[in-house]
Design an enzyme around this catalytic site. Structure first.
Site, PDB file in Angstrom:
ATOM      1  N   ASP A  13      -8.952  39.533 -67.003  1.00 47.93           N
ATOM      2  CA  ASP A  13      -7.520  39.525 -66.764  1.00 47.93           C
ATOM      3  C   ASP A  13      -6.814  39.649 -68.124  1.00 47.93           C
ATOM      4  O   ASP A  13      -7.424  39.447 -69.178  1.00 47.93           O
ATOM      5  CB  ASP A  13      -7.144  38.206 -66.082  1.00 47.93           C
ATOM      6  N   ASP A  15      -2.674  38.940 -68.887  1.00 53.14           N
ATOM      7  CA  ASP A  15      -1.650  37.929 -69.157  1.00 53.14           C
ATOM      8  C   ASP A  15      -2.177  36.527 -68.887  1.00 53.14           C
ATOM      9  O   ASP A  15      -2.628  36.216 -67.776  1.00 53.14           O
ATOM     10  CB  ASP A  15      -0.415  38.180 -68.299  1.00 53.14           C
ATOM     11  N   ASP A 205      -7.103  33.460 -65.321  1.00 51.83           N
ATOM     12  CA  ASP A 205      -6.402  32.171 -65.384  1.00 51.83           C
ATOM     13  C   ASP A 205      -5.551  31.846 -64.167  1.00 51.83           C
ATOM     14  O   ASP A 205      -5.030  30.735 -64.071  1.00 51.83           O
ATOM     15  CB  ASP A 205      -5.487  32.145 -66.612  1.00 51.83           C
TER      16      ASP A 205
END
Length: 262
Positions: A13, A15, A205
């Site tokens: 991922d 961001d 996240d």
């Protein structure tokens, strides 16, 4: 433990993971990025960002030409052996999704990227105006801000499902895409195109990363800022690591945990 000499594929991922949630910097991960490059370990981006955002970022990271997954799995970009572009066939066209949402505007309160200006997106996200413009070049999903109540949200989800669309939660926005899309499905589709399946290590996240983290061999759940936890369905806890740090520091922490350095 894994080794950089293994047939390894890292799927990440952006961001809040490889990129800092607030500054979009990856400098804290530079040492590991250099190690992956040195040992020719492919780094596949799997992000809610658009292709227009990811391509220049790949160039900055020195991984241009590598396959990537954009818009939370709604679009996959790679080339076949002849160098021709390949995309997954389940995606819905962006204009079609926007049209579907327009039909729901009289019932629910929300604002999509199609209705935001570049400056408004910049103000919400902290992106530069140029990067905000790239975030609006969408192919197969719409990002939106929900402005209605929880009861209406459940009805909204049902209305989308009736039209073959689904919702997934990102770090800042809700994302609307074709039913059956998502990071997990996209990763599996991408791996099916490879001549041999490598050992996969995934890092993310947010709740939208959970499907991707469930299908990789090893998963790093980076400490995030979402109010909702990352809930995994897998039960092999020895292959899942939860970091103590956010963003690229947590990203590096996860690689430190699973990969033995030479």
């Amino acid at each position: 433990m894994l080794s950089l000499q293994d047939s390894l594929l890292v799927i990440t991922d952006l961001d809040g993971s490889l990129l800092d949630h607030h500054t979009y910097s990856w400098q804290a991960a530079e040492a590991w990025l250099a190690r992956l490059e040195e040992h020719e370990v492919p780094l596949v981006i799997c992000s809610s960002k658009t292709a227009a955002e990811i391509v220049p970022l790949q160039k900055q990271l020195g991984i241009e030409g590598t396959p990537f997954i954009a818009e939370n799995g709604a679009r996959i970009h790679l080339t076949d052996q002849a160098g021709e572009p390949m995309v997954n066939g389940d995606a819905r066209d962006y204009s079609d999704i926007v049209e579907s949402l327009r039909r729901l505007e009289h019932q629910f309160r929300f604002t999509g990227f199609a209705d935001f200006s570049d400056k408004e997106i910049s103000d919400i996200t902290g992106l530069t105006l140029r990067d905000a413009q790239l975030a609006r070049i969408r192919e197969a999903s719409e990002a939106l801000v929900w402005r209605d109540n929880e009861e209406q949200f459940d009805r909204f989800r049902e209305a989308l499902a009736a039209d073959g669309l689904s919702l997934t939660q990102g770090g800042r926005f809700w994302h609307v895409m074709a039913t059956g899309s998502g990071k997990g499905a996209a990763v599996n589709w991408l791996l099916d195109q490879l001549p041999q399946r490598p050992v996969t290590l995934g890092l993310g996240d947010g709740p939208n990363d959970a499907p991707m983290l469930d299908v990789v061999d090893y998963a790093v759940v980076i400490k995030g800022y979402s109010k909702n936890p990352v809930v995994l369905q897998r039960t092999d806890e020895q292959r899942v690591y939860h970091t103590a740090h956010h963003g690229p520091q947590g990203w590096s922490e996860g690689l430190d945990y699973f990969i033995t350095q030479p």
